[in-house]
Write a protein that holds these residues in place. Structure first.
Motif, PDB file in Angstrom:
ATOM      1  N   GLU A  52      10.955   5.798  -4.980  1.00 31.45           N
ATOM      2  CA  GLU A  52      10.917   4.384  -4.337  1.00 31.45           C
ATOM      3  C   GLU A  52      11.892   5.508  -2.944  1.00 31.45           C
ATOM      4  O   GLU A  52      11.381   4.745  -1.421  1.00 31.45           O
ATOM      5  CB  GLU A  52      11.623   3.773  -4.306  1.00 31.45           C
ATOM      6  CG  GLU A  52      11.033   2.061  -5.240  1.00 31.45           C
ATOM      7  CD  GLU A  52      11.363   3.085  -6.949  1.00 31.45           C
ATOM      8  OE1 GLU A  52      11.589   4.050  -7.670  1.00 31.45           O
ATOM      9  OE2 GLU A  52      10.757   2.164  -7.586  1.00 31.45           O
ATOM     10  N   THR A  53      12.544   6.829  -2.873  1.00 31.19           N
ATOM     11  CA  THR A  53      12.599   7.266  -1.814  1.00 31.19           C
ATOM     12  C   THR A  53      11.229   8.287  -0.975  1.00 31.19           C
ATOM     13  O   THR A  53      11.703   8.290  -0.185  1.00 31.19           O
ATOM     14  CB  THR A  53      13.293   8.542  -2.625  1.00 31.19           C
ATOM     15  OG1 THR A  53      14.718   7.798  -3.031  1.00 31.19           O
ATOM     16  CG2 THR A  53      13.645   9.571  -1.516  1.00 31.19           C
TER      17      THR A  53
ATOM     18  N   PHE B 240      15.382  -1.915  -1.345  1.00 30.66           N
ATOM     19  CA  PHE B 240      14.095  -2.630   0.332  1.00 30.66           C
ATOM     20  C   PHE B 240      12.856  -2.350  -0.096  1.00 30.66           C
ATOM     21  O   PHE B 240      11.896  -2.809   0.026  1.00 30.66           O
ATOM     22  CB  PHE B 240      14.714  -1.395   1.047  1.00 30.66           C
ATOM     23  CG  PHE B 240      14.283  -1.261   2.298  1.00 30.66           C
ATOM     24  CD1 PHE B 240      14.170  -2.103   3.271  1.00 30.66           C
ATOM     25  CD2 PHE B 240      12.618   0.040   2.258  1.00 30.66           C
ATOM     26  CE1 PHE B 240      13.362  -2.089   4.514  1.00 30.66           C
ATOM     27  CE2 PHE B 240      12.305  -0.126   3.707  1.00 30.66           C
ATOM     28  CZ  PHE B 240      12.534  -0.990   4.667  1.00 30.66           C
ATOM     29  N   ILE B 241      12.199  -0.932  -1.359  1.00 37.02           N
ATOM     30  CA  ILE B 241      10.770  -0.582  -1.820  1.00 37.02           C
ATOM     31  C   ILE B 241      10.137  -1.610  -2.426  1.00 37.02           C
ATOM     32  O   ILE B 241       8.743  -2.458  -2.267  1.00 37.02           O
ATOM     33  CB  ILE B 241      10.536   0.545  -1.585  1.00 37.02           C
ATOM     34  CG1 ILE B 241      10.898   1.553  -0.726  1.00 37.02           C
ATOM     35  CG2 ILE B 241       8.639   1.066  -2.167  1.00 37.02           C
ATOM     36  CD1 ILE B 241      10.452   1.634   0.503  1.00 37.02           C
ATOM     37  N   GLN B 242      11.063  -2.586  -3.314  1.00 36.23           N
ATOM     38  CA  GLN B 242      10.415  -3.147  -4.170  1.00 36.23           C
ATOM     39  C   GLN B 242       9.952  -4.593  -3.808  1.00 36.23           C
ATOM     40  O   GLN B 242       9.990  -5.423  -4.267  1.00 36.23           O
ATOM     41  CB  GLN B 242      10.964  -3.370  -5.529  1.00 36.23           C
ATOM     42  CG  GLN B 242      10.984  -2.027  -6.305  1.00 36.23           C
ATOM     43  CD  GLN B 242      12.370  -1.562  -7.355  1.00 36.23           C
ATOM     44  OE1 GLN B 242      13.107  -2.166  -7.439  1.00 36.23           O
ATOM     45  NE2 GLN B 242      12.293  -0.938  -7.790  1.00 36.23           N
ATOM     46  N   ARG B 243      10.627  -4.741  -3.071  1.00 39.16           N
ATOM     47  CA  ARG B 243      10.310  -5.750  -1.709  1.00 39.16           C
ATOM     48  C   ARG B 243       9.095  -6.263  -2.106  1.00 39.16           C
ATOM     49  O   ARG B 243       8.710  -7.658  -2.781  1.00 39.16           O
ATOM     50  CB  ARG B 243      11.174  -6.422  -0.590  1.00 39.16           C
ATOM     51  CG  ARG B 243      12.650  -6.568  -0.639  1.00 39.16           C
ATOM     52  CD  ARG B 243      13.285  -6.513   1.085  1.00 39.16           C
ATOM     53  NE  ARG B 243      13.960  -6.451   1.121  1.00 39.16           N
ATOM     54  CZ  ARG B 243      15.194  -8.010   1.302  1.00 39.16           C
ATOM     55  NH1 ARG B 243      14.445  -9.237   1.179  1.00 39.16           N
ATOM     56  NH2 ARG B 243      16.622  -8.083   1.289  1.00 39.16           N
TER      57      ARG B 243
ATOM     58  N   ALA C 259       1.205  -1.433  -0.341  1.00 42.47           N
ATOM     59  CA  ALA C 259      -0.508   0.168   0.058  1.00 42.47           C
ATOM     60  C   ALA C 259       0.699   1.399  -0.095  1.00 42.47           C
ATOM     61  O   ALA C 259       0.056   2.373  -0.355  1.00 42.47           O
ATOM     62  CB  ALA C 259      -1.098  -0.276   1.779  1.00 42.47           C
ATOM     63  N   ILE C 260       2.388   1.132   0.640  1.00 38.49           N
ATOM     64  CA  ILE C 260       2.714   2.482   0.845  1.00 38.49           C
ATOM     65  C   ILE C 260       3.103   2.858  -0.782  1.00 38.49           C
ATOM     66  O   ILE C 260       3.478   3.711  -1.199  1.00 38.49           O
ATOM     67  CB  ILE C 260       3.535   1.575   1.694  1.00 38.49           C
ATOM     68  CG1 ILE C 260       3.353   2.335   3.053  1.00 38.49           C
ATOM     69  CG2 ILE C 260       5.326   3.177   1.562  1.00 38.49           C
ATOM     70  CD1 ILE C 260       4.986   2.484   4.656  1.00 38.49           C
TER      71      ILE C 260
END
Lengths: 89, 454
Positions: B380-381, B438-441, B163-164
């Motif tokens: 992603e940042t 990290f975010i793409q996990r 969701a983020i």
């Protein structure tokens, strides 16, 4: 119900009269007046019983504000409950 | 004087005339459960009718109460059931239709914001929630008064990182779509952890799932009053300072309670809560940053700022709860950057940075609020900034939120002007190092432990 009317501005002749005549005209019964002049600056706090106004309280507020504008004074009319809610426990 | 003393009267008048004391908002929460329909047009008609009936008089009543007590009531607003819960089988286009309906209703009754274009996705995402999130960029671009929020995490559910990621993409797209207006669309979208269900403040207001049919919530304000009281107190110790803040908060909240009780009676809805918040505006003398500086900090953001804010926030709550029969919402000091002239100056002189703001949000409400960042900040940042902020809320069992504006075409050193209460935001520096892998996990960060606390 009571209203607190504050009147401030440059001192001059007849300020108390002007305000009290308007109060009488609109059916506001003055029950307490405290007034002073400091360095030519007039300040008055007036408490009035406003249960029997000839108009709504909102219109009374507007009429007193308008009187202030006409007379070069700042007149603020507020229901007493705002003071009670802030200063009484 | 027969009712209160002369000095009490003068103090109140002075607070209103010279220290910007006001009631920030009367917000009517309206349930939309009974509007549901499998036909989007029918749903929209019911929503429009319900809002324009229930809240028909909110502006008139608010202005009347303001006149009666001689205090400005700045905003009159409406919050509704999170739209994702009542959208039924609507697709993204259907949701945009609902968004426009809400905006039209807001304009009809004369309010300045309507909140609740929201979804609660802390644990996972329903089809409706997903469609709503996908519709956010278009919905907020094509409306004027609509506000949107997502609850992406809670202490009990953990953090929904998918969701983020979607929220980050929506923010970036919104910034582009509203690029001709300083990316203002992003100012109407907030991402929450542990979102309160009775918050009267925008952009995050929605009418929570356990709320009554209709309710009146009031948000107080008054940073100028607290700042002035601290300044008058001069050089005193922290115990005395805390006492001064408590007493001032009591007075401010008393006004909120009075206004809320009156508004509830006149609008025929039960009183919900008073939100004990210090909500700044861009006006001089209405700043939370200046309160902290009056405590003895050269600029907001220097060492000691987090401690000062923690004390302020706690004292406001302690003083405020005594003056209200029911307290809720966000209740704390707000630290939005663009809406607070002291914060803006602190950023401009180099005293306040994103990292310090993040630390400050650990001890106050709400979060990284109204922060403009460079337009070329990667999605992603943005998600990394949001995830950090959300993690603080989840682990500390508090509400946190992020309202970030990657202002299109702007770089550090520029600023972006939104006008009105939203103010002017200097572009703040973000880390140049990537959070992408990290975010793409994707997936979910599990809920935290509640024992072994260290």
């Amino acid at each position: 119900m009571k209203a607190v009317i504050s009147v401030t501005g440059k001192d001059g002749v007849g300020i108390v009269a002007k305000v009290s005549v308007k109060c009488a005209e609109f059916g506001a019964n003055i029950i307490d007046i405290s007034q002073t002049v400091l360095d030519g600056y007039f300040a008055m706090i007036l408490i009035a019983e406003v249960s029997n106004l000839t108009m709504t309280f909102g219109d009374f507020v507007d009429a007193m504000t308008a009187l202030g504008k006409e007379s070069g004074l700042q007149i603020h009319t507020m229901h007493e409950d705002i003071f009670n809610s802030m200063h009484k426990i | 004087m027969s009712i209160v003393t002369r000095s009490d009267i003068l103090e109140t008048i002075n607070m209103i005339q010279h220290e910007n004391l006001d009631v920030r908002t009367i917000t009517m929460g309206i349930s939309l459960y009974d509007c549901v329909s499998d036909d989007v047009d029918k749903l929209c008609d019911r929503i429009y009718d319900k809002i324009t009936t229930k809240a028909e008089n909110i502006v008139k009543v608010g202005d009347g109460i303001g006149k009666k007590y001689g205090i400005p009531i700045v905003n009159k607003r409406v919050s509704v059931t999170p739209v994702a819960l009542i959208g039924g089988r609507a697709d993204a286009d259907g949701y945009v239709k609902i968004a426009k309906t809400l905006d039209r209703a807001a304009k009809e009754i004369g309010i300045n914001f309507i909140g609740g274009y929201s979804a609660l996705v802390q644990k996972g995402m329903s089809k409706g929630s997903e469609a709503l999130i996908r519709s956010i960029p278009q919905a907020l671009t094509e409306t004027d008064f609509l506000c949107s929020s997502l609850n992406v995490a809670s202490t009990k559910a953990g953090i929904n990182m998918d969701a983020i990621y979607m929220a980050g993409k929506a923010i970036k797209e919104l910034a582009y779509l509203t690029r001709d207006r300083g990316s203002i669309g992003c100012a109407k979208f907030v991402v929450f952890a542990n979102a309160p269900e009775d918050n009267p403040f925008m952009a995050g207001a929605f009418h929570g799932i356990g709320e009554p049919e209709c309710v009146i919530n009031v948000g107080v304000s008054g940073p100028g009053v607290v700042a002035a009281a601290i300044k008058r107190a001069g050089n005193c110790d922290f115990g005395t300072l805390a006492d001064i803040i408590k007493k001032t908060a009591y007075k401010i909240t008393g006004v909120g309670q009075l206004v809320a009780t009156d508004a509830a009676k006149e609008l025929g809805a039960p009183f919900g809560i008073v939100d004990l918040s210090l909500a700044p505006t861009p006006a001089i003398g209405d700043s939370v940053a200046r309160i902290l500086e009056n405590m003895g900090l050269e600029h907001c953001g220097t060492h000691g700022t987090t401690a000062a804010l923690a004390m302020l926030n706690d004292a406001v709550k302690k003083g405020g709860v005594m003056a209200s029969s029911s307290v809720g919402g966000l209740s704390g000091a707000f630290i939005p950057v663009s809406e607070d002239e002291g914060m803006i100056e602190a950023v401009q002189v180099g005293a306040l940075h994103l990292n310090k703001l993040e630390a400050m949000t650990a001890v106050c409400s709400v979060g990284l609020d109204m922060i403009a960042i460079p337009g070329d900040t990667p999605v992603e940042t943005i998600c990394g900034i949001i995830a950090d902020e959300i993690a603080i809320g989840v682990v500390n069992t508090k509400t946190t939120a992020a309202r970030l504006i990657p202002a299109y075409g702007k770089v550090v050193g520029d600023s972006v002007d939104f006008g009105g209460l939203l103010g002017t935001a200097p572009i703040m520096e973000v880390s140049p190092f990537s959070s992408a892998a990290f975010i793409q996990r994707g997936g979910h960060i599990p809920a935290p432990m509640h024992s072994l606390k260290n």
